[in-house]
Design a protein around this motif. Structure first.
Motif, PDB file in Angstrom:
ATOM      1  N   LEU A  94       0.822  -1.213   0.000  1.00  0.00           N
ATOM      2  CA  LEU A  94       0.000   0.000   0.000  1.00  0.00           C
ATOM      3  C   LEU A  94       0.859   1.267   0.000  1.00  0.00           C
ATOM      4  O   LEU A  94       0.525   2.241  -0.674  1.00  0.00           O
ATOM      5  CB  LEU A  94      -0.942   0.008   1.207  1.00  0.00           C
ATOM      6  CG  LEU A  94      -2.154  -0.926   1.104  1.00  0.00           C
ATOM      7  CD1 LEU A  94      -2.926  -0.927   2.411  1.00  0.00           C
ATOM      8  CD2 LEU A  94      -3.067  -0.547  -0.058  1.00  0.00           C
ATOM      9  N   THR A 110     -11.083   4.611  -6.256  1.00  0.00           N
ATOM     10  CA  THR A 110     -11.799   3.727  -5.325  1.00  0.00           C
ATOM     11  C   THR A 110     -10.954   2.478  -5.167  1.00  0.00           C
ATOM     12  O   THR A 110     -10.568   1.861  -6.167  1.00  0.00           O
ATOM     13  CB  THR A 110     -13.185   3.354  -5.898  1.00  0.00           C
ATOM     14  OG1 THR A 110     -13.947   4.548  -6.070  1.00  0.00           O
ATOM     15  CG2 THR A 110     -13.941   2.415  -4.965  1.00  0.00           C
ATOM     16  N   ILE A 111     -10.657   2.111  -3.938  1.00  0.00           N
ATOM     17  CA  ILE A 111      -9.810   0.934  -3.712  1.00  0.00           C
ATOM     18  C   ILE A 111     -10.586  -0.100  -2.888  1.00  0.00           C
ATOM     19  O   ILE A 111     -11.212   0.247  -1.888  1.00  0.00           O
ATOM     20  CB  ILE A 111      -8.459   1.323  -3.067  1.00  0.00           C
ATOM     21  CG1 ILE A 111      -7.595   0.086  -2.787  1.00  0.00           C
ATOM     22  CG2 ILE A 111      -8.611   2.139  -1.800  1.00  0.00           C
ATOM     23  CD1 ILE A 111      -6.121   0.401  -2.531  1.00  0.00           C
ATOM     24  N   ILE A 112     -10.575  -1.331  -3.381  1.00  0.00           N
ATOM     25  CA  ILE A 112     -11.361  -2.384  -2.721  1.00  0.00           C
ATOM     26  C   ILE A 112     -10.481  -3.604  -2.480  1.00  0.00           C
ATOM     27  O   ILE A 112      -9.813  -4.086  -3.400  1.00  0.00           O
ATOM     28  CB  ILE A 112     -12.590  -2.769  -3.587  1.00  0.00           C
ATOM     29  CG1 ILE A 112     -13.431  -1.519  -3.888  1.00  0.00           C
ATOM     30  CG2 ILE A 112     -13.431  -3.834  -2.866  1.00  0.00           C
ATOM     31  CD1 ILE A 112     -14.604  -1.747  -4.812  1.00  0.00           C
ATOM     32  N   ARG A 113     -10.472  -4.075  -1.227  1.00  0.00           N
ATOM     33  CA  ARG A 113      -9.795  -5.355  -0.951  1.00  0.00           C
ATOM     34  C   ARG A 113     -10.825  -6.464  -1.093  1.00  0.00           C
ATOM     35  O   ARG A 113     -11.905  -6.401  -0.485  1.00  0.00           O
ATOM     36  CB  ARG A 113      -9.197  -5.371   0.463  1.00  0.00           C
ATOM     37  CG  ARG A 113      -8.824  -6.756   0.898  1.00  0.00           C
ATOM     38  CD  ARG A 113      -7.988  -6.878   2.137  1.00  0.00           C
ATOM     39  NE  ARG A 113      -8.367  -8.019   2.947  1.00  0.00           N
ATOM     40  CZ  ARG A 113      -8.170  -9.315   2.626  1.00  0.00           C
ATOM     41  NH1 ARG A 113      -7.592  -9.646   1.483  1.00  0.00           N
ATOM     42  NH2 ARG A 113      -8.566 -10.278   3.420  1.00  0.00           N
ATOM     43  N   LEU A 157     -14.216   2.468   7.325  1.00  0.00           N
ATOM     44  CA  LEU A 157     -14.221   2.417   5.852  1.00  0.00           C
ATOM     45  C   LEU A 157     -15.336   3.312   5.324  1.00  0.00           C
ATOM     46  O   LEU A 157     -16.147   3.815   6.100  1.00  0.00           O
ATOM     47  CB  LEU A 157     -14.358   0.963   5.405  1.00  0.00           C
ATOM     48  CG  LEU A 157     -13.046   0.206   5.651  1.00  0.00           C
ATOM     49  CD1 LEU A 157     -13.288  -1.228   6.040  1.00  0.00           C
ATOM     50  CD2 LEU A 157     -12.134   0.285   4.430  1.00  0.00           C
ATOM     51  N   PHE A 229      -5.215  -1.741   6.082  1.00  0.00           N
ATOM     52  CA  PHE A 229      -5.780  -1.274   4.806  1.00  0.00           C
ATOM     53  C   PHE A 229      -6.709  -0.084   5.068  1.00  0.00           C
ATOM     54  O   PHE A 229      -6.591   0.974   4.441  1.00  0.00           O
ATOM     55  CB  PHE A 229      -6.531  -2.433   4.136  1.00  0.00           C
ATOM     56  CG  PHE A 229      -7.296  -2.057   2.892  1.00  0.00           C
ATOM     57  CD1 PHE A 229      -6.661  -1.992   1.661  1.00  0.00           C
ATOM     58  CD2 PHE A 229      -8.657  -1.763   2.956  1.00  0.00           C
ATOM     59  CE1 PHE A 229      -7.374  -1.636   0.514  1.00  0.00           C
ATOM     60  CE2 PHE A 229      -9.372  -1.416   1.821  1.00  0.00           C
ATOM     61  CZ  PHE A 229      -8.723  -1.359   0.596  1.00  0.00           C
ATOM     62  N   CYS A 233      -5.801   3.846   3.994  1.00  0.00           N
ATOM     63  CA  CYS A 233      -6.676   4.481   2.989  1.00  0.00           C
ATOM     64  C   CYS A 233      -7.371   5.692   3.600  1.00  0.00           C
ATOM     65  O   CYS A 233      -7.503   6.741   2.959  1.00  0.00           O
ATOM     66  CB  CYS A 233      -7.689   3.478   2.453  1.00  0.00           C
ATOM     67  SG  CYS A 233      -6.911   2.156   1.527  1.00  0.00           S
ATOM     68  N   LEU A 238      -8.387   7.936   0.461  1.00  0.00           N
ATOM     69  CA  LEU A 238      -8.871   7.049  -0.604  1.00  0.00           C
ATOM     70  C   LEU A 238     -10.202   6.436  -0.187  1.00  0.00           C
ATOM     71  O   LEU A 238     -10.352   5.975   0.950  1.00  0.00           O
ATOM     72  CB  LEU A 238      -7.871   5.913  -0.859  1.00  0.00           C
ATOM     73  CG  LEU A 238      -6.511   6.299  -1.427  1.00  0.00           C
ATOM     74  CD1 LEU A 238      -5.568   5.102  -1.393  1.00  0.00           C
ATOM     75  CD2 LEU A 238      -6.673   6.786  -2.861  1.00  0.00           C
ATOM     76  N   LYS A 239     -11.148   6.405  -1.134  1.00  0.00           N
ATOM     77  CA  LYS A 239     -12.438   5.760  -0.880  1.00  0.00           C
ATOM     78  C   LYS A 239     -12.183   4.253  -0.844  1.00  0.00           C
ATOM     79  O   LYS A 239     -11.717   3.690  -1.845  1.00  0.00           O
ATOM     80  CB  LYS A 239     -13.365   6.079  -2.061  1.00  0.00           C
ATOM     81  CG  LYS A 239     -14.762   6.485  -1.674  1.00  0.00           C
ATOM     82  CD  LYS A 239     -15.610   6.697  -2.907  1.00  0.00           C
ATOM     83  CE  LYS A 239     -15.204   7.918  -3.727  1.00  0.00           C
ATOM     84  NZ  LYS A 239     -15.794   7.895  -5.091  1.00  0.00           N
ATOM     85  N   ALA A 240     -12.445   3.610   0.294  1.00  0.00           N
ATOM     86  CA  ALA A 240     -12.011   2.211   0.402  1.00  0.00           C
ATOM     87  C   ALA A 240     -13.098   1.293   0.940  1.00  0.00           C
ATOM     88  O   ALA A 240     -13.946   1.705   1.739  1.00  0.00           O
ATOM     89  CB  ALA A 240     -10.786   2.129   1.314  1.00  0.00           C
TER      90      ALA A 240
END
Ligand code: R2B
Ligand code: URA
Length: 285
Positions: A94, A110-113, A157, A229, A233, A238-240
């Motif tokens: 990251l 947009t970040i998605i795990r 989040l 994470f 973010c 960051l939109k996570a």
């Protein structure tokens, strides 16, 4: 806190140019991260096909092939990156990814795990969208040791993103999904209350009591990366989101008992949801 303006090493300068090209080209970028390099390659091919990009995507190249640390694939506006297992592993990735996004002047990211997890009191195969990541004491925080101090970081989040993902899940048939707390641990065995590791220093009763307490604290699944994470973010703006399928119910046991075929289908669920979400978002642009 703004993203650190650290200088890019040659490796990343090359990656920036190939992965993102000119930053002004895209106003919307989706970054999907997950533990396994193979799964993230499969996801890149899947999203390539779902977005109707040229070809079948099977010739997609690993942009980070020379590093042996993680894999990165690009399919249209989607980056698909592996992060390995555990907090230290995802945290390194990251840092480097966020510097990359900063230097490439990416906006509206947009970040998605996407990943797997152990469920608590829910049917295996259920997809959990995390509202907040909690630690092993069910506290909504991540402790980062910096020099000789413990710095407490927020693990909230993006609630709107979580709700949009939940809405999206309702449009897919037979797709059990819920929003809940995710517990992030430093270990898969003792750290998650398993009795079947090489070491175990507690009884079955103590294990059950702990997992019941987690359920009462609104924890619905357990994995190993969500807290750092969420914290990183959040700090970097960051939109996570974290979207993990549950492979078993930890109130019923420690080992995964479903067949390989069933587990393969379960593991595709987060990918399916994210693909549907990204397609919707792109239609709206
Ligand atoms: C889920 O699965 C892995 C452990 O098996 C870990 O990376 C996680 O978060
Ligand atoms: N990943 C975890 O961290 N725990 C589980 O029980 C399953 C997957």
């Amino acid at each position: 806190m703004s993203i650190a303006a650290a200088s890019l090493c040659g490796r990343w300068r090359a990656v920036t140019q190939t992965a993102l090209q000119r930053p002004t080209m895209r106003s919307t970028l989706f970054v999907c991260v997950g533990g396994s390099p193979n799964r993230m390659r499969d996801f890149a091919i899947f999203i390539h096909q779902e977005l109707g990009l040229d070809g079948d995507g099977s010739d997609i190249a690993d942009i980070c092939a020379g590093t042996d640390r993680y894999s990165m694939y690009k399919a249209g506006p989607v980056l698909s990156i592996s992060h390995g297992m555990g907090i230290p592993s995802i945290s390194i990735m990251l840092h480097e990814l966020i510097k990359l996004l900063h230097h490439a002047k990416c906006r509206d990211v947009t970040i998605i795990r996407i990943g797997t997890s152990g469920g608590i009191g829910i049917e295996p195969g259920t997809v959990v969208i995390t509202d907040i990541a909690v630690d092993a004491f069910f506290r909504p925080q991540f402790e980062q040791v910096i020099l000789d101090k413990v710095v407490i970081r927020n693990t909230q989040l993006d609630q709107k993103l979580a709700e949009s993902l939940l809405r999206c899940s309702k449009e897919i048939d037979d797709f059990p999904t819920l929003i809940g707390h995710t517990m992030c641990t430093y270990d898969f065995y003792e750290g998650q209350g398993r009795l079947d590791g090489a070491l175990c220093s507690f009884s079955k009763e103590e294990k059950c009591e702990y997992l019941q307490k987690a359920y009462i604290a609104r924890v619905r699944n357990i994995e190993m990366e969500s807290s750092v994470f969420a914290a990183m973010c959040h700090l970097c703006g960051l939109k996570a989101a974290v979207v993990c399928v549950t492979l078993l119910d930890r109130l019923q046991g420690d080992q995964i008992t479903h067949s390989h075929g069933v587990l393969t289908e379960f593991q595709k669920r987060p990918q399916k949801l994210i693909s549907s979400f990204i397609r919707k978002q792109l239609q709206m642009c």
